[in-house]
Write a protein that holds these residues in place. Structure first.
Motif, mmCIF file in Angstrom:
data_model
loop_
_atom_site.group_PDB
_atom_site.id
_atom_site.type_symbol
_atom_site.label_atom_id
_atom_site.label_comp_id
_atom_site.label_asym_id
_atom_site.label_seq_id
_atom_site.Cartn_x
_atom_site.Cartn_y
_atom_site.Cartn_z
ATOM 1 N N ASN A 52 1.627 15.075 16.363
ATOM 2 C CA ASN A 52 2.177 14.206 15.325
ATOM 3 C C ASN A 52 1.828 12.742 15.560
ATOM 4 O OD1 ASN A 52 3.403 16.195 13.759
ATOM 5 N ND2 ASN A 52 5.264 16.185 14.992
ATOM 6 N N THR A 53 1.915 12.325 16.812
ATOM 7 C CA THR A 53 1.584 10.941 17.158
ATOM 8 C C THR A 53 0.133 10.626 16.844
ATOM 9 O OG1 THR A 53 3.237 10.954 18.925
ATOM 10 C CG2 THR A 53 1.547 9.241 19.015
ATOM 11 N N ARG A 146 8.845 14.782 27.727
ATOM 12 C CA ARG A 146 8.729 14.171 26.400
ATOM 13 C C ARG A 146 9.754 14.764 25.436
ATOM 14 N NH1 ARG A 146 2.117 14.407 25.557
ATOM 15 N NH2 ARG A 146 1.563 12.823 27.121
ATOM 16 N N ILE A 147 9.933 16.072 25.486
ATOM 17 C CA ILE A 147 10.877 16.739 24.596
ATOM 18 C C ILE A 147 12.304 16.286 24.895
ATOM 19 C CG2 ILE A 147 11.896 18.972 24.001
ATOM 20 C CD1 ILE A 147 9.063 20.175 24.456
ATOM 21 N N GLN A 149 13.240 13.479 26.007
ATOM 22 C CA GLN A 149 13.431 12.099 25.565
ATOM 23 C C GLN A 149 13.626 11.990 24.055
ATOM 24 O OE1 GLN A 149 10.103 9.851 27.054
ATOM 25 N NE2 GLN A 149 10.820 9.900 29.176
ATOM 26 N N ARG A 150 13.031 12.915 23.310
ATOM 27 C CA ARG A 150 13.129 12.778 21.854
ATOM 28 C C ARG A 150 14.335 13.527 21.272
ATOM 29 N NH1 ARG A 150 7.659 16.207 20.364
ATOM 30 N NH2 ARG A 150 8.562 18.315 20.360
ATOM 31 N N GLN A 151 14.626 14.758 21.752
ATOM 32 C CA GLN A 151 15.815 15.525 21.320
ATOM 33 C C GLN A 151 16.099 15.355 19.835
ATOM 34 O OE1 GLN A 151 17.963 17.683 22.761
ATOM 35 N NE2 GLN A 151 16.742 17.775 24.619
ATOM 36 N N ARG A 152 15.219 15.858 19.002
ATOM 37 C CA ARG A 152 15.354 15.631 17.561
ATOM 38 C C ARG A 152 15.907 16.816 16.784
ATOM 39 N NH1 ARG A 152 9.497 13.215 16.295
ATOM 40 N NH2 ARG A 152 9.015 15.281 17.094
ATOM 41 N N GLY A 153 15.716 18.029 17.261
ATOM 42 C CA GLY A 153 16.130 19.169 16.462
ATOM 43 C C GLY A 153 16.264 20.425 17.292
ATOM 44 N N ASP A 155 14.325 22.926 17.797
ATOM 45 C CA ASP A 155 13.141 23.278 18.600
ATOM 46 C C ASP A 155 13.067 22.485 19.898
ATOM 47 O OD1 ASP A 155 12.361 25.168 16.840
ATOM 48 O OD2 ASP A 155 10.744 24.005 15.924
ATOM 49 N N ASP A 156 13.833 21.388 19.980
ATOM 50 C CA ASP A 156 13.796 20.546 21.174
ATOM 51 C C ASP A 156 14.891 20.890 22.185
ATOM 52 O OD1 ASP A 156 11.637 19.133 20.168
ATOM 53 O OD2 ASP A 156 12.903 17.712 19.100
ATOM 54 N N GLU A 157 15.720 21.881 21.876
ATOM 55 C CA GLU A 157 16.694 22.330 22.862
ATOM 56 C C GLU A 157 15.959 22.885 24.075
ATOM 57 O OE1 GLU A 157 19.932 21.959 22.846
ATOM 58 O OE2 GLU A 157 19.819 20.921 20.922
#
Length: 207
Positions: A52-53, A146-147, A149-153, A155-157
């Motif tokens: 994405n980045t 990285r995951i 640090q972002r904890q967005r949804g 899928d990031d658990e």
């Protein structure tokens, strides 16, 4: 207009056919017509490898980005959607932008069956395409960091993220050996966002 591809040279497809409509119903006969090949760039890789980045940095407003996650949705437990769901939707989306010179596809291929489909789709004669796969790799330790640090949804658990990473590492080697189209692997573990974008552009356009 009935056109039939007769040769491919220097990224252009030469067609022969009956005629091209010009102004209302008037037709003029043509013997040959050159149409540039479409450049189709498939971007795949491990979760948190920077897909994405990368796309945010290199894709202008005129370049279509087809995201598998948006077109097909995602599984709530981190497992991959079935190929029978993914492939038809992606193929339909690509054909819908067949008039565009460059198209990016984010999140394909993720399975061996999808890689087989990429090989077949690259040679379809409705519009021959330059298909290239860019694989973004990353170490598991860095990806999990990285995951976290972002904890967005969902899928990031942590448990889901680890399952997605393990699935990618299991599939990736088989995907790479199955692909018959040009491909390049960029390890993003120790690269800056700018360096990743630079290597991608150099690979795709020789920039």
């Amino acid at each position: 207009l009935n056109l039939y591809p007769i040769s491919i040279y220097n990224d252009k497809v030469t067609f022969s056919g009956l005629g091209i409509r010009q102004g209302g119903t008037r037709m003029r006969r043509v013997e040959k017509l050159e149409v540039p090949r479409q450049k189709l760039c498939l971007i795949t890789g491990a979760p948190a490898s920077g897909k994405n980045t990368l796309l945010k940095r290199i894709a202008g407003s005129t370049v279509p980005i087809l995201r598998v996650s948006e077109l097909c949705g995602s599984s709530p437990n981190g497992t991959l959607l079935h190929d029978d769901v993914v492939i038809p939707r992606i193929e339909e989306a690509i054909r819908a932008v067949s008039h565009r010179q460059i198209v990016y596809v984010d999140g394909l291929p993720r399975t061996v069956h999808q890689a087989d489909w990429v090989n077949r789709f690259a040679t379809h004669t409705d519009r021959p395409r330059n298909v290239q796969v860019v694989v973004l790799d990353v170490s598991q330790e860095v990806a999990l960091n990285r995951i976290a640090q972002r904890q967005r949804g969902p899928d990031d658990e942590p448990e889901v993220a680890l399952r997605r990473l393990e699935e990618w590492y299991f599939q990736s080697g088989r995907i790479i050996t199955t692909l018959k189209v040009p491909q390049v692997i960029i390890d993003t573990t120790f690269l800056s966002k700018r360096d990743v974008a630079g290597r991608f552009l150099q690979t795709l356009f020789g920039a």
